[in-house]
Design a protein around this motif. Structure first.
Motif, PDB file in Angstrom:
ATOM      1  N   MET A   1      71.781-102.028 -20.310  1.00 28.20           N
ATOM      2  CA  MET A   1      71.557-101.747 -21.718  1.00 28.20           C
ATOM      3  C   MET A   1      70.375-100.797 -21.831  1.00 28.20           C
ATOM      4  N   ASN A   2      70.509 -99.815 -22.679  1.00 28.08           N
ATOM      5  CA  ASN A   2      69.434 -98.873 -22.932  1.00 28.08           C
ATOM      6  C   ASN A   2      68.621 -99.395 -24.122  1.00 28.08           C
ATOM      7  N   ILE A   3      67.311 -99.467 -23.950  1.00 28.84           N
ATOM      8  CA  ILE A   3      66.418-100.050 -24.954  1.00 28.84           C
ATOM      9  C   ILE A   3      65.456 -98.984 -25.454  1.00 28.84           C
ATOM     10  N   PHE A   4      65.331 -98.880 -26.765  1.00 24.99           N
ATOM     11  CA  PHE A   4      64.412 -97.944 -27.411  1.00 24.99           C
ATOM     12  C   PHE A   4      63.090 -98.657 -27.663  1.00 24.99           C
ATOM     13  N   VAL A   5      61.991 -98.015 -27.298  1.00 26.24           N
ATOM     14  CA  VAL A   5      60.654 -98.585 -27.503  1.00 26.24           C
ATOM     15  C   VAL A   5      59.824 -97.570 -28.279  1.00 26.24           C
ATOM     16  N   PHE A  21      58.501-104.955 -19.090  1.00 25.58           N
ATOM     17  CA  PHE A  21      59.883-105.451 -19.153  1.00 25.58           C
ATOM     18  C   PHE A  21      60.310-106.241 -17.921  1.00 25.58           C
ATOM     19  N   THR A  22      59.670-106.028 -16.776  1.00 26.85           N
ATOM     20  CA  THR A  22      60.118-106.682 -15.538  1.00 26.85           C
ATOM     21  C   THR A  22      60.048-108.211 -15.553  1.00 26.85           C
ATOM     22  N   PRO A  23      59.157-108.858 -16.329  1.00 24.55           N
ATOM     23  CA  PRO A  23      59.210-110.326 -16.357  1.00 24.55           C
ATOM     24  C   PRO A  23      60.529-110.875 -16.917  1.00 24.55           C
ATOM     25  N   TYR A  24      61.299-110.040 -17.599  1.00 26.25           N
ATOM     26  CA  TYR A  24      62.547-110.495 -18.221  1.00 26.25           C
ATOM     27  C   TYR A  24      63.773-110.177 -17.382  1.00 26.25           C
ATOM     28  N   GLY A  25      63.601-109.368 -16.320  1.00 23.44           N
ATOM     29  CA  GLY A  25      64.734-109.038 -15.454  1.00 23.44           C
ATOM     30  C   GLY A  25      64.563-107.679 -14.809  1.00 23.44           C
ATOM     31  N   ALA A  26      65.613-107.259 -14.134  1.00 22.81           N
ATOM     32  CA  ALA A  26      65.591-105.979 -13.417  1.00 22.81           C
ATOM     33  C   ALA A  26      65.528-104.809 -14.396  1.00 22.81           C
ATOM     34  N   VAL A  27      64.707-103.828 -14.051  1.00 18.37           N
ATOM     35  CA  VAL A  27      64.592-102.598 -14.831  1.00 18.37           C
ATOM     36  C   VAL A  27      65.075-101.459 -13.941  1.00 18.37           C
ATOM     37  N   SER A  28      66.109-100.732 -14.381  1.00 20.09           N
ATOM     38  CA  SER A  28      66.611 -99.637 -13.557  1.00 20.09           C
ATOM     39  C   SER A  28      65.877 -98.340 -13.828  1.00 20.09           C
ATOM     40  N   SER A  29      65.301 -98.177 -15.036  1.00 17.92           N
ATOM     41  CA  SER A  29      64.495 -96.990 -15.323  1.00 17.92           C
ATOM     42  C   SER A  29      63.639 -97.215 -16.559  1.00 17.92           C
ATOM     43  N   GLY A  45      59.804 -94.256 -26.080  1.00 17.26           N
ATOM     44  CA  GLY A  45      60.455 -94.126 -24.785  1.00 17.26           C
ATOM     45  C   GLY A  45      61.682 -95.009 -24.698  1.00 17.26           C
ATOM     46  N   PHE A  46      62.220 -95.090 -23.486  1.00 19.24           N
ATOM     47  CA  PHE A  46      63.440 -95.858 -23.243  1.00 19.24           C
ATOM     48  C   PHE A  46      63.298 -96.649 -21.950  1.00 19.24           C
ATOM     49  N   VAL A  47      63.873 -97.837 -21.949  1.00 19.12           N
ATOM     50  CA  VAL A  47      63.929 -98.674 -20.759  1.00 19.12           C
ATOM     51  C   VAL A  47      65.397 -99.031 -20.555  1.00 19.12           C
ATOM     52  N   GLU A  48      65.864 -98.899 -19.318  1.00 17.30           N
ATOM     53  CA  GLU A  48      67.241 -99.245 -18.983  1.00 17.30           C
ATOM     54  C   GLU A  48      67.225-100.522 -18.161  1.00 17.30           C
ATOM     55  N   MET A  49      67.973-101.533 -18.646  1.00 17.88           N
ATOM     56  CA  MET A  49      68.113-102.805 -17.926  1.00 17.88           C
ATOM     57  C   MET A  49      69.602-103.054 -17.692  1.00 17.88           C
ATOM     58  N   ASN A  51      71.288-105.764 -16.848  1.00 17.28           N
ATOM     59  CA  ASN A  51      71.824-107.035 -17.323  1.00 17.28           C
ATOM     60  C   ASN A  51      71.578-107.153 -18.832  1.00 17.28           C
ATOM     61  N   ASP A  52      72.658-107.165 -19.608  1.00 11.56           N
ATOM     62  CA  ASP A  52      72.530-107.193 -21.068  1.00 11.56           C
ATOM     63  C   ASP A  52      71.820-108.436 -21.594  1.00 11.56           C
ATOM     64  N   SER A  53      72.069-109.597 -21.017  1.00 10.16           N
ATOM     65  CA  SER A  53      71.425-110.814 -21.526  1.00 10.16           C
ATOM     66  C   SER A  53      69.920-110.771 -21.262  1.00 10.16           C
ATOM     67  N   GLU A  54      69.515-110.239 -20.104  1.00 12.41           N
ATOM     68  CA  GLU A  54      68.085-110.076 -19.830  1.00 12.41           C
ATOM     69  C   GLU A  54      67.466-109.049 -20.775  1.00 12.41           C
ATOM     70  N   ALA A  55      68.222-107.984 -21.039  1.00 13.44           N
ATOM     71  CA  ALA A  55      67.734-106.944 -21.958  1.00 13.44           C
ATOM     72  C   ALA A  55      67.534-107.513 -23.361  1.00 13.44           C
ATOM     73  N   LEU A  56      68.477-108.309 -23.822  1.00 12.56           N
ATOM     74  CA  LEU A  56      68.359-108.906 -25.156  1.00 12.56           C
ATOM     75  C   LEU A  56      67.176-109.866 -25.229  1.00 12.56           C
ATOM     76  N   GLN A  57      66.932-110.588 -24.144  1.00 13.70           N
ATOM     77  CA  GLN A  57      65.773-111.480 -24.103  1.00 13.70           C
ATOM     78  C   GLN A  57      64.468-110.665 -24.157  1.00 13.70           C
ATOM     79  N   ALA A  58      64.429-109.552 -23.430  1.00 17.46           N
ATOM     80  CA  ALA A  58      63.249-108.688 -23.444  1.00 17.46           C
ATOM     81  C   ALA A  58      63.009-108.117 -24.841  1.00 17.46           C
ATOM     82  N   ILE A  59      64.079-107.698 -25.496  1.00 19.01           N
ATOM     83  CA  ILE A  59      63.958-107.151 -26.854  1.00 19.01           C
ATOM     84  C   ILE A  59      63.389-108.213 -27.793  1.00 19.01           C
TER      85      ILE A  59
END
Length: 87
Positions: A1-5, A21-29, A45-49, A51-59
């Motif tokens: 999932m691509n995340i806007f920050v 973002f890494t405490p919530y899961g893998a970050v690909s970029s 900026g943008f963060v790419e994770m 795993n969608d469920s980890e990304a949603l938790q981070a958001i």
């Protein structure tokens, strides 16, 4: 999932953004958008994770939280369209 920050401190580096973002899961970029002429951060900026469920938790966890002295806005990124991709 691509995340806007948004509302990033202009001094925040990509490594610091990724570390938030890494405490919530893998970050690909992680990427901070910079002005092409000056090289200065545009404050978002943008963060790419992968795993969608980890990304949603981070958001949910990071939205409206402080990073480098600024309260950031974190939400799913809007996909690029033909209109937004032409620059």
């Amino acid at each position: 999932m691509n995340i806007f920050v948004a509302k990033l401190n202009f001094k925040t580096r990509k490594e610091e953004l990724e570390a938030a973002f890494t405490p919530y899961g893998a970050v690909s970029s992680a990427k901070i958008v910079r002005d092409k002429e000056t090289g200065r951060s545009k404050g978002y900026g943008f963060v790419e994770m992968p795993n969608d469920s980890e990304a949603l938790q981070a958001i949910a966890s990071l939205n409206e939280k402080e990073l480098d002295g600024r309260e950031i806005v974190v939400k799913p990124a809007n996909p690029k369209t033909a209109e937004t991709a032409s620059y």
